[in-house]
Design a protein around this motif. Structure first.
Motif, PDB file in Angstrom:
ATOM      1  N   ASP A  39       0.844  -1.195   0.000  1.00 53.99           N
ATOM      2  CA  ASP A  39       0.000   0.000   0.000  1.00 53.99           C
ATOM      3  C   ASP A  39       0.884   1.252   0.000  1.00 53.99           C
ATOM      4  N   PRO A  40       0.510   2.280  -0.799  1.00 51.02           N
ATOM      5  CA  PRO A  40      -0.524   2.265  -1.831  1.00 51.02           C
ATOM      6  C   PRO A  40       0.052   1.811  -3.168  1.00 51.02           C
ATOM      7  N   ARG A  41      -0.779   1.264  -4.028  1.00 55.70           N
ATOM      8  CA  ARG A  41      -0.362   0.821  -5.350  1.00 55.70           C
ATOM      9  C   ARG A  41      -0.839   1.810  -6.419  1.00 55.70           C
ATOM     10  N   PRO A  42      -0.198   1.799  -7.578  1.00 48.21           N
ATOM     11  CA  PRO A  42      -0.648   2.691  -8.645  1.00 48.21           C
ATOM     12  C   PRO A  42      -2.021   2.265  -9.163  1.00 48.21           C
ATOM     13  N   THR A  43      -2.758   3.209  -9.717  1.00 50.48           N
ATOM     14  CA  THR A  43      -4.064   2.887 -10.265  1.00 50.48           C
ATOM     15  C   THR A  43      -3.912   1.995 -11.494  1.00 50.48           C
ATOM     16  N   LEU A  44      -4.953   1.245 -11.782  1.00 51.65           N
ATOM     17  CA  LEU A  44      -4.941   0.429 -12.995  1.00 51.65           C
ATOM     18  C   LEU A  44      -4.875   1.326 -14.228  1.00 51.65           C
ATOM     19  N   ARG A  45      -5.490   2.488 -14.145  1.00 51.55           N
ATOM     20  CA  ARG A  45      -5.444   3.439 -15.261  1.00 51.55           C
ATOM     21  C   ARG A  45      -4.006   3.845 -15.563  1.00 51.55           C
ATOM     22  N   ARG A  46      -3.242   4.172 -14.513  1.00 51.96           N
ATOM     23  CA  ARG A  46      -1.861   4.605 -14.736  1.00 51.96           C
ATOM     24  C   ARG A  46      -1.010   3.456 -15.268  1.00 51.96           C
ATOM     25  N   THR A  84      -1.813 -12.965  -0.580  1.00 55.63           N
ATOM     26  CA  THR A  84      -0.391 -12.936  -0.234  1.00 55.63           C
ATOM     27  C   THR A  84      -0.112 -12.342   1.140  1.00 55.63           C
ATOM     28  N   ASP A  85      -1.126 -11.781   1.807  1.00 53.88           N
ATOM     29  CA  ASP A  85      -0.837 -11.024   3.025  1.00 53.88           C
ATOM     30  C   ASP A  85      -0.375 -11.891   4.187  1.00 53.88           C
ATOM     31  N   PHE A  86      -0.611 -13.204   4.122  1.00 54.26           N
ATOM     32  CA  PHE A  86      -0.114 -14.063   5.195  1.00 54.26           C
ATOM     33  C   PHE A  86       1.373 -14.365   5.014  1.00 54.26           C
ATOM     34  N   VAL A  87       1.908 -14.114   3.822  1.00 54.29           N
ATOM     35  CA  VAL A  87       3.338 -14.279   3.559  1.00 54.29           C
ATOM     36  C   VAL A  87       4.037 -12.922   3.512  1.00 54.29           C
ATOM     37  N   PHE A  88       3.400 -11.961   2.842  1.00 49.69           N
ATOM     38  CA  PHE A  88       3.961 -10.625   2.669  1.00 49.69           C
ATOM     39  C   PHE A  88       2.976  -9.608   3.250  1.00 49.69           C
ATOM     40  N   PRO A  89       3.005  -9.401   4.562  1.00 47.31           N
ATOM     41  CA  PRO A  89       2.017  -8.523   5.197  1.00 47.31           C
ATOM     42  C   PRO A  89       2.265  -7.056   4.850  1.00 47.31           C
ATOM     43  N   GLN A  90       1.230  -6.249   5.045  1.00 44.42           N
ATOM     44  CA  GLN A  90       1.378  -4.804   4.930  1.00 44.42           C
ATOM     45  C   GLN A  90       2.000  -4.259   6.226  1.00 44.42           C
ATOM     46  N   TYR A  91       2.515  -3.058   6.152  1.00 44.55           N
ATOM     47  CA  TYR A  91       3.140  -2.447   7.319  1.00 44.55           C
ATOM     48  C   TYR A  91       2.154  -2.347   8.485  1.00 44.55           C
ATOM     49  N   ASP A 113      -8.463   0.036  -6.445  1.00 42.69           N
ATOM     50  CA  ASP A 113      -7.606  -0.894  -5.714  1.00 42.69           C
ATOM     51  C   ASP A 113      -8.419  -1.697  -4.707  1.00 42.69           C
ATOM     52  N   GLN A 114      -9.337  -1.037  -4.015  1.00 39.67           N
ATOM     53  CA  GLN A 114     -10.147  -1.734  -3.016  1.00 39.67           C
ATOM     54  C   GLN A 114     -11.062  -2.756  -3.663  1.00 39.67           C
ATOM     55  N   ASP A 115     -11.582  -2.432  -4.846  1.00 39.39           N
ATOM     56  CA  ASP A 115     -12.395  -3.407  -5.586  1.00 39.39           C
ATOM     57  C   ASP A 115     -11.602  -4.686  -5.821  1.00 39.39           C
ATOM     58  N   VAL A 116     -10.362  -4.522  -6.260  1.00 38.88           N
ATOM     59  CA  VAL A 116      -9.516  -5.669  -6.570  1.00 38.88           C
ATOM     60  C   VAL A 116      -9.182  -6.447  -5.307  1.00 38.88           C
ATOM     61  N   LEU A 117      -8.803  -5.744  -4.248  1.00 35.94           N
ATOM     62  CA  LEU A 117      -8.465  -6.423  -2.992  1.00 35.94           C
ATOM     63  C   LEU A 117      -9.642  -7.217  -2.455  1.00 35.94           C
ATOM     64  N   ASP A 118     -10.839  -6.622  -2.497  1.00 36.74           N
ATOM     65  CA  ASP A 118     -12.029  -7.296  -1.969  1.00 36.74           C
ATOM     66  C   ASP A 118     -12.377  -8.540  -2.774  1.00 36.74           C
ATOM     67  N   ALA A 119     -12.201  -8.466  -4.077  1.00 38.60           N
ATOM     68  CA  ALA A 119     -12.621  -9.578  -4.941  1.00 38.60           C
ATOM     69  C   ALA A 119     -11.538 -10.630  -5.119  1.00 38.60           C
ATOM     70  N   ALA A 120     -10.273 -10.206  -5.124  1.00 38.11           N
ATOM     71  CA  ALA A 120      -9.219 -11.113  -5.572  1.00 38.11           C
ATOM     72  C   ALA A 120      -8.032 -11.205  -4.633  1.00 38.11           C
ATOM     73  N   SER A 128      -3.734  -8.030  -7.053  1.00 37.46           N
ATOM     74  CA  SER A 128      -3.161  -6.747  -7.466  1.00 37.46           C
ATOM     75  C   SER A 128      -2.212  -6.901  -8.647  1.00 37.46           C
ATOM     76  N   GLU A 129      -1.735  -8.113  -8.870  1.00 41.54           N
ATOM     77  CA  GLU A 129      -0.784  -8.340  -9.963  1.00 41.54           C
ATOM     78  C   GLU A 129      -1.419  -8.241 -11.342  1.00 41.54           C
ATOM     79  N   ILE A 130      -2.734  -8.094 -11.421  1.00 39.23           N
ATOM     80  CA  ILE A 130      -3.330  -7.868 -12.742  1.00 39.23           C
ATOM     81  C   ILE A 130      -2.767  -6.606 -13.383  1.00 39.23           C
ATOM     82  N   ARG A 131      -2.221  -5.695 -12.589  1.00 40.92           N
ATOM     83  CA  ARG A 131      -1.568  -4.509 -13.144  1.00 40.92           C
ATOM     84  C   ARG A 131      -0.480  -4.896 -14.141  1.00 40.92           C
TER      85      ARG A 131
END
Length: 333
Positions: free
Chosen positions: A149-156, A187-194, A270-277, A282-285
């Protein structure tokens, strides 16, 4: 700038470590996946690219929260020996990397560059399968932050891909674009957020990458290896099924991507992606950027879904998208 078109090839594939862990395991659920993947490898060999542009992500191995850029063009890169990856020097053409970075900055992309980028399985896993020797072809690695967090927008990410594709078109080379990672997985159980790290020691590692605190890079990587190996065996043995795979969302993503209507992703938050997938989704970027680059390089390019399954033993929604070639390695007319 020369406006002649390059020949173009695109493949989007997973970079999940479990492919390497299970590579020699006779898992029936994965057979069609490997058939599709190996067909893409043969396509790339027939295409014989003069340059491979790969959009990948780092998993808190070479890039940490002490400084987390959204986009990085590698001017030189080496792959580390991490879980799911293969170590080795990448053959990064400095002149092309430098020119691309300058072009992007000149077009209002605030790019970072690295003359000593460590890349992990987010790059080396697919490069190994496609090239064998990581240095076999000139490779231009482009890092997109998908992990923190935070990641770039899918648009960018789409816009970045398009700009890279326009640059690649000016080179008059056969260019292969690789998008890596995904689809839905956690991935958050392996690579947690701060903010949700389990303790200060882990938080120190996320920030400093082993330079501070009791967790060294070696011990961190060893922990990932142990965790991934256990997860892999649990799935193959039938004791665990990844609950985070969202087949309907994965298929929706693949349908939109294959349609070439990449601007449709601009409204996905980003939240849409996190909630669904999950965080791994997030790697769909990386897929969006690679597909947008290939399409900008050759607007006639057509994308094809070749494979999808929620039932492999890789703990991800596993998909394969590519552009078709003729037997001579040229674009279809």
């Amino acid at each position: 700038m020369n406006n002649n078109k390059s020949s173009v090839y695109l493949a989007c594939v997973p970079h999940v470590p479990l492919t390497k862990i299970q590579e020699e395991w006779p898992v029936e659920a994965n057979e069609v996946f490997w058939q599709s993947y190996k067909a893409r490898v043969e396509e790339l060999k027939a295409f014989d690219p003069e340059l491979v542009v790969i959009f990948g992500g780092n998993h808190l191995d070479g890039i940490h929260l002490k400084l987390m850029p959204q986009f990085v063009v590698a001017h030189a890169a080496v792959a580390i020996d991490d879980c799911g990856g293969w170590p080795g020097q990448l053959n990064v053409p400095l002149d092309i990397a430098t020119a691309l970075t300058a072009e992007l900055v000149g077009n209002d992309f605030d790019m970072a560059s690295s003359h000593a980028m460590d890349v992990d399985h987010g790059f080396s896993n697919p490069l190994h399968y496609f090239l064998g020797d990581l240095a076999a072809k000139p490779v231009l690695p482009i890092h997109i932050n998908t992990i923190s967090d935070p990641r770039p927008t899918l648009r960018r990410c789409r816009q970045l891909g398009e700009a890279v594709g326009r640059f690649a078109r000016s080179l008059n080379k056969r260019v292969a674009f690789l998008g890596t990672g995904g689809l839905s997985h956690q991935t958050d159980f392996v690579f947690p957020q701060y903010h949700n790290a389990p303790n200060e020691d882990v938080r120190d590692y996320l920030v400093y990458g082993g330079e501070k605190g009791p967790i060294s890079r070696e011990s961190w990587r060893n922990g990932v290896v142990v965790g991934m190996d256990k997860l892999s065996h649990d799935i193959v043995d039938g004791g665990f099924r990844a609950p985070w795979i969202n087949e309907s969302w994965d298929r929706k993503f693949l349908d939109v991507l294959s349609s070439g209507e990449f601007e449709s992703f601009d409204s996905w938050t980003d939240q849409d992606v996190l909630d669904a997938a999950g965080y791994g989704g997030s790697e769909i970027r990386l897929w969006i950027a690679a597909a947008a680059a290939a399409k900008a390089c050759d607007e006639t390019l057509e994308l094809h879904q070749d494979f999808y399954s929620a039932e492999t033993t890789f703990a991800v929604g596993a998909g394969v998208v590519h552009s078709k070639l003729t037997s001579t390695g040229q674009r279809p007319v």
